[in-house]
Structures are given as structure tokens and as C-alpha cells.
Scaffold this motif. Structure first.
Motif, PDB file in Angstrom:
ATOM      1  N   MET A 163       5.369  10.372  -3.958  1.00 26.02           N
ATOM      2  CA  MET A 163       4.794   9.109  -4.426  1.00 26.02           C
ATOM      3  C   MET A 163       3.461   8.846  -3.738  1.00 26.02           C
ATOM      4  O   MET A 163       3.082   9.520  -2.770  1.00 26.02           O
ATOM      5  N   ASP A 164       2.757   7.836  -4.214  1.00 26.30           N
ATOM      6  CA  ASP A 164       1.513   7.430  -3.574  1.00 26.30           C
ATOM      7  C   ASP A 164       1.802   6.879  -2.179  1.00 26.30           C
ATOM      8  O   ASP A 164       2.780   6.153  -1.970  1.00 26.30           O
ATOM      9  N   GLU A 166       0.494   4.546  -0.657  1.00 32.00           N
ATOM     10  CA  GLU A 166       0.461   3.081  -0.615  1.00 32.00           C
ATOM     11  C   GLU A 166       1.845   2.462  -0.833  1.00 32.00           C
ATOM     12  O   GLU A 166       2.061   1.288  -0.501  1.00 32.00           O
ATOM     13  N   GLU A 167       2.782   3.233  -1.376  1.00 31.13           N
ATOM     14  CA  GLU A 167       4.114   2.713  -1.651  1.00 31.13           C
ATOM     15  C   GLU A 167       5.078   2.909  -0.483  1.00 31.13           C
ATOM     16  O   GLU A 167       6.148   2.308  -0.453  1.00 31.13           O
ATOM     17  N   TRP A 168       4.719   3.744   0.472  1.00 29.04           N
ATOM     18  CA  TRP A 168       5.659   4.113   1.516  1.00 29.04           C
ATOM     19  C   TRP A 168       6.104   2.938   2.361  1.00 29.04           C
ATOM     20  O   TRP A 168       7.279   2.826   2.702  1.00 29.04           O
ATOM     21  N   ASP A 169       5.174   2.040   2.713  1.00 28.34           N
ATOM     22  CA  ASP A 169       5.538   0.941   3.606  1.00 28.34           C
ATOM     23  C   ASP A 169       6.548  -0.010   2.950  1.00 28.34           C
ATOM     24  O   ASP A 169       7.408  -0.571   3.630  1.00 28.34           O
ATOM     25  N   HIS A 170       6.442  -0.173   1.634  1.00 26.15           N
ATOM     26  CA  HIS A 170       7.387  -1.038   0.915  1.00 26.15           C
ATOM     27  C   HIS A 170       8.813  -0.511   1.073  1.00 26.15           C
ATOM     28  O   HIS A 170       9.746  -1.281   1.388  1.00 26.15           O
ATOM     29  N   TYR A 171       9.005   0.782   0.864  1.00 20.19           N
ATOM     30  CA  TYR A 171      10.339   1.369   0.971  1.00 20.19           C
ATOM     31  C   TYR A 171      10.819   1.387   2.419  1.00 20.19           C
ATOM     32  O   TYR A 171      12.014   1.214   2.689  1.00 20.19           O
ATOM     33  N   TYR A 172       9.888   1.603   3.344  1.00 20.25           N
ATOM     34  CA  TYR A 172      10.242   1.592   4.766  1.00 20.25           C
ATOM     35  C   TYR A 172      10.726   0.204   5.180  1.00 20.25           C
ATOM     36  O   TYR A 172      11.754   0.059   5.851  1.00 20.25           O
ATOM     37  N   ASP A 173       9.992  -0.830   4.786  1.00 18.00           N
ATOM     38  CA  ASP A 173      10.369  -2.202   5.137  1.00 18.00           C
ATOM     39  C   ASP A 173      11.732  -2.557   4.552  1.00 18.00           C
ATOM     40  O   ASP A 173      12.548  -3.231   5.204  1.00 18.00           O
ATOM     41  N   TYR A 174      11.990  -2.104   3.319  1.00 16.46           N
ATOM     42  CA  TYR A 174      13.290  -2.387   2.714  1.00 16.46           C
ATOM     43  C   TYR A 174      14.413  -1.707   3.507  1.00 16.46           C
ATOM     44  O   TYR A 174      15.458  -2.312   3.778  1.00 16.46           O
ATOM     45  N   ALA A 175      14.208  -0.448   3.902  1.00 14.62           N
ATOM     46  CA  ALA A 175      15.225   0.271   4.676  1.00 14.62           C
ATOM     47  C   ALA A 175      15.488  -0.432   6.004  1.00 14.62           C
ATOM     48  O   ALA A 175      16.643  -0.563   6.438  1.00 14.62           O
ATOM     49  N   MET A 176      14.434  -0.902   6.655  1.00 13.29           N
ATOM     50  CA  MET A 176      14.598  -1.613   7.923  1.00 13.29           C
ATOM     51  C   MET A 176      15.393  -2.902   7.720  1.00 13.29           C
ATOM     52  O   MET A 176      16.233  -3.265   8.553  1.00 13.29           O
ATOM     53  N   TYR A 191       7.070   3.137  12.057  1.00 14.85           N
ATOM     54  CA  TYR A 191       6.345   3.419  10.817  1.00 14.85           C
ATOM     55  C   TYR A 191       5.226   4.447  11.002  1.00 14.85           C
ATOM     56  O   TYR A 191       5.056   5.322  10.126  1.00 14.85           O
ATOM     57  N   PRO A 192       4.441   4.415  12.099  1.00 14.62           N
ATOM     58  CA  PRO A 192       3.430   5.473  12.266  1.00 14.62           C
ATOM     59  C   PRO A 192       4.048   6.872  12.280  1.00 14.62           C
ATOM     60  O   PRO A 192       3.490   7.803  11.686  1.00 14.62           O
ATOM     61  N   GLU A 193       5.208   7.020  12.932  1.00 12.70           N
ATOM     62  CA  GLU A 193       5.886   8.320  12.942  1.00 12.70           C
ATOM     63  C   GLU A 193       6.388   8.670  11.544  1.00 12.70           C
ATOM     64  O   GLU A 193       6.298   9.827  11.112  1.00 12.70           O
ATOM     65  N   PHE A 194       6.955   7.691  10.875  1.00 14.07           N
ATOM     66  CA  PHE A 194       7.457   7.871   9.516  1.00 14.07           C
ATOM     67  C   PHE A 194       6.326   8.319   8.585  1.00 14.07           C
ATOM     68  O   PHE A 194       6.480   9.277   7.817  1.00 14.07           O
ATOM     69  N   PHE A 195       5.190   7.639   8.662  1.00 11.90           N
ATOM     70  CA  PHE A 195       4.038   7.968   7.822  1.00 11.90           C
ATOM     71  C   PHE A 195       3.529   9.376   8.124  1.00 11.90           C
ATOM     72  O   PHE A 195       3.246  10.163   7.209  1.00 11.90           O
ATOM     73  N   SER A 229       4.212  14.638 -11.533  1.00 10.65           N
ATOM     74  CA  SER A 229       4.130  14.991 -10.119  1.00 10.65           C
ATOM     75  C   SER A 229       5.085  14.186  -9.247  1.00 10.65           C
ATOM     76  O   SER A 229       5.176  14.438  -8.045  1.00 10.65           O
ATOM     77  N   SER A 230       5.783  13.193  -9.820  1.00 12.86           N
ATOM     78  CA  SER A 230       6.755  12.416  -9.059  1.00 12.86           C
ATOM     79  C   SER A 230       8.151  13.008  -9.262  1.00 12.86           C
ATOM     80  O   SER A 230       8.542  13.323 -10.378  1.00 12.86           O
TER      81      SER A 230
END
Length: 273
Positions: A163-164, A166-176, A191-195, A229-230
């Protein structure tokens, strides 16, 4: 002849009957879902669904009679063999799961570890579509039909890496936000490690989960494509820390990618597109 309103009255009666039947069906399905989640007593089901115990008891007796539930005295009610059979048919009828299954079985024989197939949902989670237990003598908590936050698992991270960014933080925040409800003891990376991990995963074509979903478990995962590509799904190899040292993750990376590509090609994907 005077119109007595018979047909109209019958129509209203039919509507009421249909509505009552729909309500009964939905209640029955809710009972099955709650029992599947471990709620085994009539009292608890009645309180959760806010339905009289007499109604719950009557519905459960019917479900037992039809083989959808079975009863163990002093222990409660459990999903019956008829549901197991339906579940197997449902899995076989899913095109993705049916197409992937032979490849997953071959991979399982090759590596001897637990194999998963999962697909993203619309609510920020990934659902397990298939699971083949490994032959190393341990069991994981994962099961077919279970949903978990997409950023919490190797399967989900394999989806995210396509995925793009820009979408990663949204899914990360939801998981947290869901961690407090899961009670697994597992922790996500910062999140920096995750990214950084996902960025590297995009380059190498596979990702991994280092006790982020289940304590004592590591897994390596790769995305499955159909068109575009997704990713439409992902597959993973999971094992305990002693069977999955970090150096083995790098060895299994190309193995899981090859298997994912075979499934993708069966779904119509081409890496030449």
C-alpha cells in the motif's frame, strides 16, 4: 361484491411472519457466533442478547437437534459437527482459499512449520482464511475466521507493504488502539521502527513478525496478488523462536515469496505487468 380487505390483510400477516422469521434467524446466528467465541451458558447468552432465557433455551434445543450445536452436561453448549462440515465447504468454495490450498500444503511439507493464508477486511483487520498446523508439536492461537489488526501480524504487514506509505500510520494507530482488548502480551514496535521495517520489506519482497502478534512466535510473510499492485492476500510461515532464529527468516524469505508468486499467477497475476 364488497372488498373485505382479505388479500391486504394476508399481505400484512405475511410481512409480520417474514419479519419474525428474519429475527429468529438472526438470533440463531448470533447464538452460534457467541458460542463460537466461548460463551457456553444459556444465562450468559440471554443476558448478552437481551432475549428471555426461555427463548434462548428453545432455540438452542432446535440447534442441537439439527446438529449445529452439541451439549456437554455441566459444561455447556459447543459448536456441532454440522457447522464443522459447513465451515470446510465454505473454505473450499472460496476461490482464493481453494486455489491457494495445494501450494500451502506443499509449503507445509517443505518447511514443517505452521502456514497461514489471510486477506484484508474493510475495517482495518486481516482475516485468517486457512491454516495448516506445523509438525513441530506446538499450537498457535490463530484459527480460520479469526480477525486481528492488520498492522499486528506478519500477514498484515505483507499486505501493508504493497500500500501507499501514507496509509501505514492509520493502520498502525488502529492496531495500537486494539492492543488493550487483545490481552496477548505482545507489543508492536515503535512507529519509526515499524515504518523502517515496512520500507525494507518493500525492497526485499517479504516481511516478518517478531513476537508482535503472539509472544514466542516469529513468522515470515509475503503478499499475494491478483490484479494491480496492491495485495489481495498474504501467506506466512510461523514457528517458535527456537525453530525460527533470525537467520532462518532470511533463508525462508525467498521460499515464501516463490510460493506467494505461484498462487498469484494462479489468480491471474503476472510480474511482467
Amino acid at each position: 361484491m364488497e372488498n373485505t380487505g382479505g388479500p391486504a390483510s394476508f399481505g400484512e400477516f405475511g410481512k409480520r411472519t417474514l419479519m419474525a422469521g428474519t429475527q429468529t434467524l438472526l438470533r440463531g446466528l448470533s447464538i452460534l457466533e457467541l458460542i463460537g467465541e466461548g460463551m457456553t451458558s444459556v444465562k450468559t447468552l440471554s443476558e448478552t442478547l437481551q432475549v428471555p432465557r426461555s427463548t434462548i433455551t428453545r432455540m438452542i434445543h432446535n440447534l442441537v437437534a439439527e446438529g449445529y450445536l452439541y451439549h456437554i452436561p455441566e459444561k455447556g453448549y459447543f459448536l456441532g459437527a454440522r457447522l464443522v462440515n459447513l465451515g470446510e465447504k465454505a473454505r473450499d468454495q472460496r476461490p482464493l482459499a481453494g486455489i491457494a490450498r495445494p501450494f500451502l500444503e506443499a509449503l507445509s511439507e517443505q518447511v514443517r512449520d505452521t502456514i497461514h493464508l489471510g486477506a484484508p477486511t474493510d475495517d482495518g483487520t486481516i482475516i485468517y482464511l486457512d491454516k495448516i498446523n506445523g509438525s513441530r508439536g506446538f499450537q498457535m492461537r490463530s484459527r480460520v475466521g479469526l480477525t486481528v489488526p492488520i498492522a499486528s501480524t506478519g500477514l498484515g504487514k505483507a499486505i501493508l507493504m504493497t500500500m501507499d506509505e501514507e496509509e501505514w500510520d492509520h493502520y498502525y494507530d488502529y492496531a495500537m488502539s486494539q492492543k488493550k482488548f487483545q490481552n496477548t502480551g505482545a507489543e508492536l514496535k515503535s512507529y519509526p521502527e515499524f515504518f523502517s521495517d515496512l520500507s525494507l520489506s518493500k525492497q526485499r519482497g517479504f516481511t516478518f513478525d517478531d513476537e508482535e502478534n503472539e509472544i514466542g512466535i516469529r513468522c515470515v510473510a509475503a503478499p499475494v496478488f491478483a490484479n494491480g499492485s496492491s495485495a489481495v492476500a498474504a501467506i506466512s510461515i510461523s514457528s517458535t523462536l527456537n525453530f525460527m532464529p533470525r537467520e532462518r527468516i532470511n533463508l525462508l524469505g525467498p521460499v515464501i515469496v516463490r510460493c506467494a508468486q505461484k498462487i498469484s499467477r494462479e489468480l491471474g497475476w503476472s510480474n511482467e505487468k
